[in-house]
Design an enzyme around this catalytic site. Structure first.
Site, PDB file in Angstrom:
ATOM      1  N   GLY A 154       0.660  -1.248  -0.051  1.00  0.00           N
ATOM      2  CA  GLY A 154       0.051   0.055  -0.088  1.00  0.00           C
ATOM      3  C   GLY A 154       0.700   1.231   0.018  1.00  0.00           C
ATOM      4  O   GLY A 154       0.253   2.326   0.412  1.00  0.00           O
ATOM      5  N   SER A 155       2.043   0.998  -0.480  1.00  0.00           N
ATOM      6  CA  SER A 155       2.794   2.406  -0.597  1.00  0.00           C
ATOM      7  C   SER A 155       2.363   3.480  -1.409  1.00  0.00           C
ATOM      8  O   SER A 155       2.457   4.728  -1.056  1.00  0.00           O
ATOM      9  CB  SER A 155       4.253   2.101  -0.808  1.00  0.00           C
ATOM     10  OG  SER A 155       4.621   1.996  -2.217  1.00  0.00           O
ATOM     11  N   ASN A 156       1.658   3.175  -2.419  1.00  0.00           N
ATOM     12  CA  ASN A 156       1.140   3.914  -3.337  1.00  0.00           C
ATOM     13  C   ASN A 156      -0.148   4.738  -2.824  1.00  0.00           C
ATOM     14  O   ASN A 156      -0.622   5.798  -3.221  1.00  0.00           O
ATOM     15  CB  ASN A 156       0.775   3.190  -5.140  1.00  0.00           C
ATOM     16  CG  ASN A 156       1.961   3.622  -5.720  1.00  0.00           C
ATOM     17  OD1 ASN A 156       2.340   4.332  -6.323  1.00  0.00           O
ATOM     18  ND2 ASN A 156       2.519   2.263  -5.831  1.00  0.00           N
ATOM     19  N   ASN A 214      -4.642   2.522 -13.050  1.00  0.00           N
ATOM     20  CA  ASN A 214      -3.526   1.704 -12.381  1.00  0.00           C
ATOM     21  C   ASN A 214      -2.503   2.448 -12.563  1.00  0.00           C
ATOM     22  O   ASN A 214      -2.094   2.894 -13.588  1.00  0.00           O
ATOM     23  CB  ASN A 214      -3.725   0.259 -13.433  1.00  0.00           C
ATOM     24  CG  ASN A 214      -2.607  -0.885 -12.537  1.00  0.00           C
ATOM     25  OD1 ASN A 214      -2.643  -0.801 -11.581  1.00  0.00           O
ATOM     26  ND2 ASN A 214      -1.926  -1.407 -13.449  1.00  0.00           N
ATOM     27  N   HIS A 249       1.925   0.960 -12.968  1.00  0.00           N
ATOM     28  CA  HIS A 249       2.540  -0.220 -13.311  1.00  0.00           C
ATOM     29  C   HIS A 249       4.058   0.142 -13.375  1.00  0.00           C
ATOM     30  O   HIS A 249       4.398   1.337 -14.130  1.00  0.00           O
ATOM     31  CB  HIS A 249       2.139  -0.798 -14.750  1.00  0.00           C
ATOM     32  CG  HIS A 249       2.763  -1.957 -15.051  1.00  0.00           C
ATOM     33  ND1 HIS A 249       2.534  -3.259 -14.549  1.00  0.00           N
ATOM     34  CD2 HIS A 249       3.874  -2.388 -15.786  1.00  0.00           C
ATOM     35  CE1 HIS A 249       3.323  -4.231 -15.250  1.00  0.00           C
ATOM     36  NE2 HIS A 249       3.917  -3.505 -16.016  1.00  0.00           N
ATOM     37  N   ASP A 308      -8.603  -1.387 -18.856  1.00  0.00           N
ATOM     38  CA  ASP A 308      -9.457  -1.870 -19.750  1.00  0.00           C
ATOM     39  C   ASP A 308      -9.382  -3.668 -19.136  1.00  0.00           C
ATOM     40  O   ASP A 308      -8.759  -3.852 -18.247  1.00  0.00           O
ATOM     41  CB  ASP A 308      -9.274  -1.914 -21.103  1.00  0.00           C
ATOM     42  CG  ASP A 308      -7.959  -2.257 -21.428  1.00  0.00           C
ATOM     43  OD1 ASP A 308      -7.190  -2.972 -20.785  1.00  0.00           O
ATOM     44  OD2 ASP A 308      -7.670  -1.945 -22.730  1.00  0.00           O
ATOM     45  N   GLU A 309      -9.931  -4.555 -19.755  1.00  0.00           N
ATOM     46  CA  GLU A 309      -9.970  -5.825 -19.226  1.00  0.00           C
ATOM     47  C   GLU A 309      -8.615  -6.435 -19.637  1.00  0.00           C
ATOM     48  O   GLU A 309      -8.461  -7.785 -19.282  1.00  0.00           O
ATOM     49  CB  GLU A 309     -11.415  -6.504 -19.874  1.00  0.00           C
ATOM     50  CG  GLU A 309     -11.487  -6.630 -21.528  1.00  0.00           C
ATOM     51  CD  GLU A 309     -11.994  -5.506 -22.092  1.00  0.00           C
ATOM     52  OE1 GLU A 309     -11.951  -4.406 -21.351  1.00  0.00           O
ATOM     53  OE2 GLU A 309     -12.966  -5.567 -23.052  1.00  0.00           O
ATOM     54  N   ASP A 336      -2.526  -4.694 -18.195  1.00  0.00           N
ATOM     55  CA  ASP A 336      -1.736  -3.366 -18.197  1.00  0.00           C
ATOM     56  C   ASP A 336      -1.799  -2.865 -19.565  1.00  0.00           C
ATOM     57  O   ASP A 336      -0.742  -2.279 -20.315  1.00  0.00           O
ATOM     58  CB  ASP A 336      -0.410  -3.790 -17.876  1.00  0.00           C
ATOM     59  CG  ASP A 336      -0.288  -4.219 -16.540  1.00  0.00           C
ATOM     60  OD1 ASP A 336      -1.065  -3.862 -15.447  1.00  0.00           O
ATOM     61  OD2 ASP A 336       0.547  -5.187 -16.264  1.00  0.00           O
ATOM     62  N   ALA A 375       9.696   7.048  -8.056  1.00  0.00           N
ATOM     63  CA  ALA A 375       9.153   7.754  -9.001  1.00  0.00           C
ATOM     64  C   ALA A 375       7.338   7.448  -9.264  1.00  0.00           C
ATOM     65  O   ALA A 375       6.527   8.354  -9.333  1.00  0.00           O
ATOM     66  CB  ALA A 375       9.545   7.387 -10.484  1.00  0.00           C
TER      67      ALA A 375
HETATM   68  C1  GRF Z   1       3.809  -1.007  -7.366  1.00  0.00           C
HETATM   69  O1  GRF Z   1       5.110  -1.387  -7.868  1.00  0.00           O
HETATM   70  C2  GRF Z   1       2.722  -0.811  -8.455  1.00  0.00           C
HETATM   71  O2  GRF Z   1       3.285  -0.098  -9.498  1.00  0.00           O
HETATM   72  C3  GRF Z   1       2.326  -2.022  -8.926  1.00  0.00           C
HETATM   73  O3  GRF Z   1       2.386  -2.970  -7.622  1.00  0.00           O
HETATM   74  C4  GRF Z   1       3.291  -2.282  -6.719  1.00  0.00           C
HETATM   75  C5  GRF Z   1       2.468  -1.926  -5.680  1.00  0.00           C
HETATM   76  O4  GRF Z   1       3.041  -1.427  -4.673  1.00  0.00           O
HETATM   77  N1  GRF Z   1       1.260  -2.271  -9.644  1.00  0.00           N
HETATM   78  P1  GRF Z   1       2.388  -0.762  -3.214  1.00  0.00           P
HETATM   79  O5  GRF Z   1       1.436  -1.936  -2.803  1.00  0.00           O
HETATM   80  O6  GRF Z   1       1.857   0.494  -3.795  1.00  0.00           O
HETATM   81  O7  GRF Z   1       3.576  -0.443  -2.515  1.00  0.00           O
END
Ligand code: GRF
Length: 215
Positions: free
Chosen positions: A17-19, A112, A114, A146-147, A150, A178
């Site tokens: 969950g860092s994002n 999303n 990626h 989309d379905e 990525d 980043a």
């Molecule tokens: C991130 O690298 C994101 O790009 C990918 O999964 C990872 C999730 O990391 N889809 P976090 O759970 O947000 O730390």
């Protein structure tokens, strides 16, 4: 002049969950006009659930194995998002492909992130794929969902240099750094600027010059 009301969003996670934390950080800093009204994890023990609750966010677990089918699981997730009043859905390490039905429930409102420069290296272990391919530049991408895997229209990308002594975890760490800047920035532009989708191209009315490897 009063600011527009923050847009209610849901964040879907499966892991650390860092994002999610980065999105909330940008909201707290006043640079992302959004409000996280719901966090959904499909993994009960995901560290991101605890992090969300520490931030005071409403976090629920909807596990795939507790649902009789993939469709039933998705219906439960979609209903929870609707019940929370979220208008946008941000996948942040959510390790499930969404069906066409799920995608159609929030048209052009699911994002999303990626950790590669798509369309290169979709799917699992993109940083390992980048190292094995010998590319000099990788990075991260925010895209509409989309379905496919990525495969939706690209909103924003940041380039990250691949260093000679990189291993998978060092490269992943720099890309993640980043990501934490790119995701709030890309979502913020979509929420506050004028844009359109032309085929696979996301067009902002005010294009942004390349800065620090980000477009
Ligand atoms: C991130 O690298 C994101 O790009 C990918 O999964 C990872 C999730 O990391 N889809 P976090 O759970 O947000 O730390």
């Amino acid at each position: 002049m009063s600011r527009p009301a923050p847009t209610p969003i849901a964040v879907l996670i499966s892991g650390r969950g860092s994002n999610l934390v980065a999105l909330q950080g940008a909201i707290d800093a006043g640079v992302l006009p959004a409000r996280i009204v719901l966090v959904v994890s499909d993994v009960a023990e995901a560290a991101g659930v605890a992090r969300a609750r520490e931030l005071g966010l409403h976090a629920v677990t909807i596990e795939r194995r507790s649902a009789p089918s993939r469709a039933a699981h998705e219906t439960a997730v979609v209903e929870s998002i609707r019940a929370a009043g979220a208008e946008w859905v941000c996948l942040a390490g959510y390790m499930r492909l969404l069906s066409a039905e799920f995608v159609a429930a929030f048209p052009n409102r699911i994002l999303n992130i990626h950790p590669s420069l798509l369309p290169s290296f979709p799917g699992l272990h993109p940083q390992r794929q980048a190292l094995e391919a010998g590319v000099r530049i990788s990075g991260c991408t925010v895209h509409f969902v989309d379905e496919g895997l990525d495969s939706g229209p690209i909103v924003a990308q940041t380039a990250v240099e691949v260093l000679a002594d990189d291993d998978e975890s060092r490269l992943a760490e720099r890309i993640l750094h980043a990501e934490h800047r790119l995701y709030p920035e890309a979502l913020g532009r979509l929420l506050s600027e004028s844009w359109s989708l032309n085929g696979r191209q996301v067009r902002f009315a005010t294009p942004k010059p390349l800065r620090d490897g980000t477009l």
